[in-house]
Scaffold this active site. Structure first.
Site, PDB file in Angstrom:
ATOM      1  N   THR A 185      28.052 -24.400  47.692  1.00  0.00           N
ATOM      2  CA  THR A 185      26.783 -24.333  47.058  1.00  0.00           C
ATOM      3  C   THR A 185      26.239 -25.758  47.466  1.00  0.00           C
ATOM      4  OG1 THR A 185      27.339 -24.946  45.095  1.00  0.00           O
ATOM      5  CG2 THR A 185      27.479 -22.565  45.353  1.00  0.00           C
ATOM      6  N   GLU A 331      26.376 -17.467  46.506  1.00  0.00           N
ATOM      7  CA  GLU A 331      27.273 -16.541  45.984  1.00  0.00           C
ATOM      8  C   GLU A 331      27.091 -15.029  46.108  1.00  0.00           C
ATOM      9  OE1 GLU A 331      26.789 -20.083  43.153  1.00  0.00           O
ATOM     10  OE2 GLU A 331      25.602 -19.015  44.799  1.00  0.00           O
ATOM     11  N   LYS A 440       8.296 -24.560  29.617  1.00  0.00           N
ATOM     12  CA  LYS A 440       7.949 -23.816  28.511  1.00  0.00           C
ATOM     13  C   LYS A 440       6.879 -24.581  27.381  1.00  0.00           C
ATOM     14  CE  LYS A 440      10.327 -20.360  25.615  1.00  0.00           C
ATOM     15  NZ  LYS A 440      11.986 -20.049  25.194  1.00  0.00           N
ATOM     16  N   TRP A 445       6.185 -19.199  28.358  1.00  0.00           N
ATOM     17  CA  TRP A 445       6.686 -19.764  29.728  1.00  0.00           C
ATOM     18  C   TRP A 445       5.469 -19.953  30.782  1.00  0.00           C
ATOM     19  CZ3 TRP A 445      11.589 -16.248  31.170  1.00  0.00           C
ATOM     20  CH2 TRP A 445      12.601 -16.702  30.395  1.00  0.00           C
TER      21      TRP A 445
END
Length: 542
Positions: A185, A331, A440, A445
């Protein structure tokens, strides 16, 4: 009763056998460091793969050994994709854009035995070689005449090694669940994590990629693999392309060069290409500045980051090219969702089509998805309720290399992607944020992705990123950082006025800052982590 079918193993050598026998005359074209082109057929490539397998055995490579590659997209790297896993070893593709500390970590974590390296990266290897605990030596991907000076220990020339071997090689019978590749990653938080692919997962995802609802490559396709071969197996194009018998074109070190890509696309009559948005942005700039047309390109596949609608419109209106957005991650090998045009989409008016196309599409067969709240309760697919985006399937990582348990894996065996998403009734997925990047404000949001997409629709904006910063009243408010197009000026107030026509008014940031360049991760994404560090002292005042 069990089925009465043959126990045929899904392995990379099976892909090679098929491509060699059925599509042997298809071409592989590579742009070399000096700008010239190397051209050969699949049958030639796989003869050399057999030689590579013999060379690996001569070096003492055994089943299960990890072999590193530090290389651009080229025919030699393609050969490593088949030769290394073909003998049961594991191909570890290494990102050359990693920091020195990350190089040190990933090579030792994977326990690489040998490193195949392009000449460009020899100074990097020389500088770090004392840190590598398991590396036995290096093979330079060039001819003997082009071997550069170096101070590495135990170095071989790739072409010289191959010249000593026969095209006849007795390939071992491999079990499909054996590891075939490792990709790390990007390490946006902590050290990179190793994802270990199996032969089975690689074959399955390549088969799915070639279905009509996914990438859908065909034998008549000429495809340009701009996405790096060190990044999630180049999205499996070297395998899926070989299955389909498509002509493959590799841009070498020129993957970020708009002019080189345009010339390669026209010279090789490319119909399909894959890459991250920053690559297509550079290509679009070149095409506009030089009034150039791409003569044969029909589709650009985009992943790695959100694709601005403005860019989709520009390619379609100016070039007649469909930008096909998808989603995936290391992944997920990486294919997860794909936004293919459908008959129902084509019935919509243009603006409605683009609203649908800015989603990352729908899950491909083999991938199941859900959105959940903090208590893992599943949330509705109503197109408006956001939740943590989780996936599962036969090519989704079950655990990381050397890590038995991970917070990303739930007790009921789903992988938490770290994305916040909304899913509509048809299964179209909209990634609204990374969970660690969500803004937020006042308990509500704000989607940084939607805010970035909105401002990039302005004619003056080249690239943009939104991060959350402290606000004494609202807890957090967005800060927008913008890169304008070369030679173009625009005021903060003008962009705010424009945003008022694009997003809910309370989303509009109090401050828009201008910069000449945004930081990017090793895989080409805007690095929100670096931006938050860069602007850590910025805060709004009442």
């Amino acid at each position: 009763m069990l089925g009465k079918m043959m126990d045929f193993q899904l392995t990379i050598p099976a892909v090679m056998r098929h491509a060699r026998k059925i599509h042997g005359e298809a071409e592989i074209v590579s742009k070399l460091a000096d700008g010239s082109l190397h051209r050969y057929r699949y049958v030639d490539a796989f003869d050399r793969v057999a030689k590579l397998a013999g060379a690996l055995k001569k070096l003492g490579v055994e089943q299960g050994d990890v072999i590193g590659t530090l290389a651009w997209n080229s025919y030699r790297h393609f050969e490593l994709y088949y030769g290394v896993p073909g003998i049961g070893a594991i191909c570890h593709t290494i990102n050359p854009r990693l920091s020195d500390e990350q190089f040190d970590f990933v090579l030792n974590d994977a326990r690489d035995q040998w490193i195949f390296v392009d000449p460009d990266f020899l100074p990097l290897m020389a500088r770090l070689q004392d840190k590598f605990k398991t590396v036995k030596g290096y093979i330079v991907l060039c001819d003997e005449a082009d071997m550069p000076e170096h101070n590495l220990q135990n170095v071989y020339c790739y072409e010289s090694l191959l010249a000593e071997q026969s095209v006849q090689f007795d390939w071992p019978e491999l079990e499909e669940n054996l590891a075939c590749g490792i990709c790390y990653t990007s390490g946006t938080t902590g050290n990179p994590k190793g994802v270990v692919y199996s032969h089975r997962s690689t074959v399955l995802i390549s088969l799915t990629a070639n279905t009509s609802s996914s990438v859908g490559m065909q034998p008549e396709d000429s495809l340009l693999a701009v996405v790096p071969m060190f990044h999630v197996n180049a999205w499996n194009i070297p395998y899926a392309g070989a299955m389909a018998g498509a002509k493959m074109v590799f841009p070498g070190r020129f993957m970020g060069d708009g002019q080189a890509l345009a010339e390669l696309m026209n010279e090789e009559r490319v119909r399909f290409a894959s890459g991250v948005p920053t690559v297509w942005l550079a290509l679009l700039q070149h095409l506009r500045e030089n009034n150039t047309k791409l003569e044969t390109v029909e589709r650009l596949m985009v992943g790695g980051a959100a694709t601005p609608v403005a860019m989709m419109k520009a390619f379609e209106e100016e070039q007649g090219i469909f930008m096909q957005q998808g989603w995936g991650m290391t992944e997920t090998s990486p294919l997860g969702t794909m936004n293919m045009p459908t008959p129902s989409m084509e019935k919509l008016d243009k603006e409605a089509q683009f609203e649908l196309r800015k989603t990352v599409g729908r899950p491909t067969f083999g991938i199941e998805v859900r959105i959940v709240d903090d208590a893992l309760n599943e949330l509705p697919w109503d197109g408006k309720t956001p939740g943590s985006f989780q996936v599962r399937g036969p090519w989704v990582c079950s655990q990381y290399l050397g890590i038995e348990q991970s917070d990303a894996h739930t007790e009921d065996d789903w992988f938490d992607t770290g994305d916040i998403a909304v899913i509509d009734k048809q299964g179209y997925v909209s990634i609204t944020d990374r969970s660690k990047d969500v803004i937020k404000s006042g308990g509500e949001w704000i989607s940084s992705a939607d805010l970035e997409n909105a401002v990039m629709a302005h004619d003056s904006v080249l690239e943009a990123a939104a991060i959350g910063v402290y606000h004494p009243k609202w807890s957090e408010r967005p800060l927008l950082i913008v890169v304008t197009k070369p030679g173009v000026e625009v005021s903060e107030e003008e962009l705010k006025t424009f945003l008022a026509t694009q997003v809910t008014r309370w989303w509009i940031p109090e401050t828009i800052l201008f910069t000449t360049e945004l930081p990017h991760t090793a895989t080409g994404k805007v690095s929100k982590k670096d931006l938050r560090e860069q602007y850590r002292d910025f805060s709004y005042q009442e």
